[in-house]
Design a protein around this motif. Structure first.
Motif, PDB file in Angstrom:
ATOM      1  N   LYS A 140      -6.275 -63.543   8.627  1.00  0.00           N
ATOM      2  CA  LYS A 140      -6.216 -62.771   9.931  1.00  0.00           C
ATOM      3  C   LYS A 140      -5.265 -63.595  10.771  1.00  0.00           C
ATOM      4  CE  LYS A 140      -7.919 -59.687  12.929  1.00  0.00           C
ATOM      5  NZ  LYS A 140      -6.649 -59.140  13.695  1.00  0.00           N
ATOM      6  N   ILE A 141      -4.699 -62.684  11.539  1.00  0.00           N
ATOM      7  CA  ILE A 141      -3.859 -63.339  12.700  1.00  0.00           C
ATOM      8  C   ILE A 141      -4.679 -63.222  14.095  1.00  0.00           C
ATOM      9  CG2 ILE A 141      -1.901 -63.429  14.131  1.00  0.00           C
ATOM     10  CD1 ILE A 141      -0.835 -64.231  11.414  1.00  0.00           C
ATOM     11  N   ASN A 142      -4.848 -64.336  14.607  1.00  0.00           N
ATOM     12  CA  ASN A 142      -5.453 -64.219  16.143  1.00  0.00           C
ATOM     13  C   ASN A 142      -4.359 -64.487  17.118  1.00  0.00           C
ATOM     14  OD1 ASN A 142      -8.823 -65.892  15.817  1.00  0.00           O
ATOM     15  ND2 ASN A 142      -8.174 -64.253  14.710  1.00  0.00           N
ATOM     16  N   TYR A 143      -4.623 -63.952  18.164  1.00  0.00           N
ATOM     17  CA  TYR A 143      -3.779 -63.993  19.392  1.00  0.00           C
ATOM     18  C   TYR A 143      -4.326 -64.596  20.703  1.00  0.00           C
ATOM     19  CZ  TYR A 143      -1.351 -60.615  16.336  1.00  0.00           C
ATOM     20  OH  TYR A 143      -0.853 -60.110  15.280  1.00  0.00           O
ATOM     21  N   GLY A 144      -3.756 -65.420  21.314  1.00  0.00           N
ATOM     22  CA  GLY A 144      -4.221 -65.779  22.538  1.00  0.00           C
ATOM     23  C   GLY A 144      -3.200 -65.761  23.659  1.00  0.00           C
ATOM     24  N   ALA A 145      -3.518 -65.169  24.742  1.00  0.00           N
ATOM     25  CA  ALA A 145      -2.525 -65.354  25.975  1.00  0.00           C
ATOM     26  C   ALA A 145      -3.366 -65.952  27.054  1.00  0.00           C
ATOM     27  CB  ALA A 145      -2.224 -63.862  26.328  1.00  0.00           C
ATOM     28  N   TYR A 146      -2.923 -67.036  27.592  1.00  0.00           N
ATOM     29  CA  TYR A 146      -3.597 -67.871  28.581  1.00  0.00           C
ATOM     30  C   TYR A 146      -2.609 -68.338  29.424  1.00  0.00           C
ATOM     31  CZ  TYR A 146      -6.903 -68.200  24.698  1.00  0.00           C
ATOM     32  OH  TYR A 146      -7.748 -67.830  23.702  1.00  0.00           O
ATOM     33  N   GLY A 147      -3.028 -68.347  30.737  1.00  0.00           N
ATOM     34  CA  GLY A 147      -2.123 -68.910  31.880  1.00  0.00           C
ATOM     35  C   GLY A 147      -2.621 -69.311  32.963  1.00  0.00           C
ATOM     36  N   ASP A 148      -3.773 -69.842  32.947  1.00  0.00           N
ATOM     37  CA  ASP A 148      -4.703 -70.360  34.212  1.00  0.00           C
ATOM     38  C   ASP A 148      -3.884 -71.557  34.951  1.00  0.00           C
ATOM     39  OD1 ASP A 148      -6.513 -68.890  33.086  1.00  0.00           O
ATOM     40  OD2 ASP A 148      -8.009 -70.283  32.556  1.00  0.00           O
ATOM     41  N   THR A 149      -3.039 -72.342  34.086  1.00  0.00           N
ATOM     42  CA  THR A 149      -2.680 -73.477  34.894  1.00  0.00           C
ATOM     43  C   THR A 149      -1.126 -73.326  34.457  1.00  0.00           C
ATOM     44  OG1 THR A 149      -3.040 -74.883  32.760  1.00  0.00           O
ATOM     45  CG2 THR A 149      -4.696 -74.824  34.982  1.00  0.00           C
ATOM     46  N   LEU A 150      -0.489 -72.581  33.700  1.00  0.00           N
ATOM     47  CA  LEU A 150       0.930 -72.421  33.475  1.00  0.00           C
ATOM     48  C   LEU A 150       1.349 -71.032  33.764  1.00  0.00           C
ATOM     49  CD1 LEU A 150       3.444 -73.878  32.412  1.00  0.00           C
ATOM     50  CD2 LEU A 150       2.782 -73.311  30.136  1.00  0.00           C
TER      51      LEU A 150
ATOM     52  N   LYS B 280      -5.470 -67.345  10.815  1.00  0.00           N
ATOM     53  CA  LYS B 280      -6.802 -68.101  10.281  1.00  0.00           C
ATOM     54  C   LYS B 280      -6.954 -67.673   8.798  1.00  0.00           C
ATOM     55  CE  LYS B 280      -9.576 -69.354  13.174  1.00  0.00           C
ATOM     56  NZ  LYS B 280     -10.369 -68.464  14.147  1.00  0.00           N
ATOM     57  N   TYR B 281      -7.769 -68.713   7.945  1.00  0.00           N
ATOM     58  CA  TYR B 281      -7.815 -68.554   6.626  1.00  0.00           C
ATOM     59  C   TYR B 281      -9.172 -68.688   6.261  1.00  0.00           C
ATOM     60  CZ  TYR B 281      -2.868 -69.605   6.948  1.00  0.00           C
ATOM     61  OH  TYR B 281      -1.336 -69.635   7.317  1.00  0.00           O
ATOM     62  N   LYS B 282      -9.428 -67.568   5.509  1.00  0.00           N
ATOM     63  CA  LYS B 282     -11.084 -67.469   5.085  1.00  0.00           C
ATOM     64  C   LYS B 282     -11.577 -68.786   4.580  1.00  0.00           C
ATOM     65  CE  LYS B 282     -14.380 -64.497   2.764  1.00  0.00           C
ATOM     66  NZ  LYS B 282     -15.404 -65.198   2.187  1.00  0.00           N
TER      67      LYS B 282
END
Length: 141
Positions: free
Chosen positions: A85-95, A105-107
């Motif tokens: 599976k591919i996970n995605y994250g979009a963060y930007g609290d400090t940037l 991700k790998y089983k």
């Protein structure tokens, strides 16, 4: 909280950036980086070329182009490494620089079934190994 481009590691292309990531290539509206920390084999960051843009501020055309870049990277990682599976994250609290983490991700692999850790500091490679991972991704783009 908006940060200025003078404080942005992506815009400054500084030592902090180079200690964390290796630039792979330019995409349609983004730059693609490989994380040096590779607990999730093939983990990359798709970074919008413009500073200070939030996802909801993009025009439809800009958003579509950015998400095309993200999707193309996910396809390339899937082709190169066959993750579960591919996970995605979009963060930007400090940037304040739009970027998406693309995390394969790998089983039975590190962190499978949970939220990915930003920097677990478990797996790093030699320069040759990084080059091999990068070439596999580039070949699949």
């Amino acid at each position: 909280m908006k940060t200025s481009s003078s404080e942005c590691l992506y815009c400054q292309n500084n030592d902090t950036l180079h200690s964390l990531m290796i630039k792979i290539c330019d995409l349609e509206v983004s730059q693609l980086f490989l994380f040096k920390e590779q607990s999730y084999l093939g983990r990359c960051n798709v970074v919008h070329k413009d500073h200070g843009v939030d996802f909801h501020e993009l025009s439809n055309a800009q958003r579509d182009a950015f998400m095309r870049d993200v999707a193309n990277v996910a396809k390339a990682i899937t082709s190169a490494f066959n993750p579960t599976k591919i996970n995605y994250g979009a963060y930007g609290d400090t940037l304040s620089h739009l970027h998406f983490h693309v995390v394969p991700k790998y089983k039975d692999g590190y962190g499978f079934g949970g939220v990915f850790e930003m920097n677990p500091q478990k797996t790093t490679f030699s320069d040759t190994e990084y080059s091999e991972v990068i070439e596999k991704i580039k070949a699949a783009l």
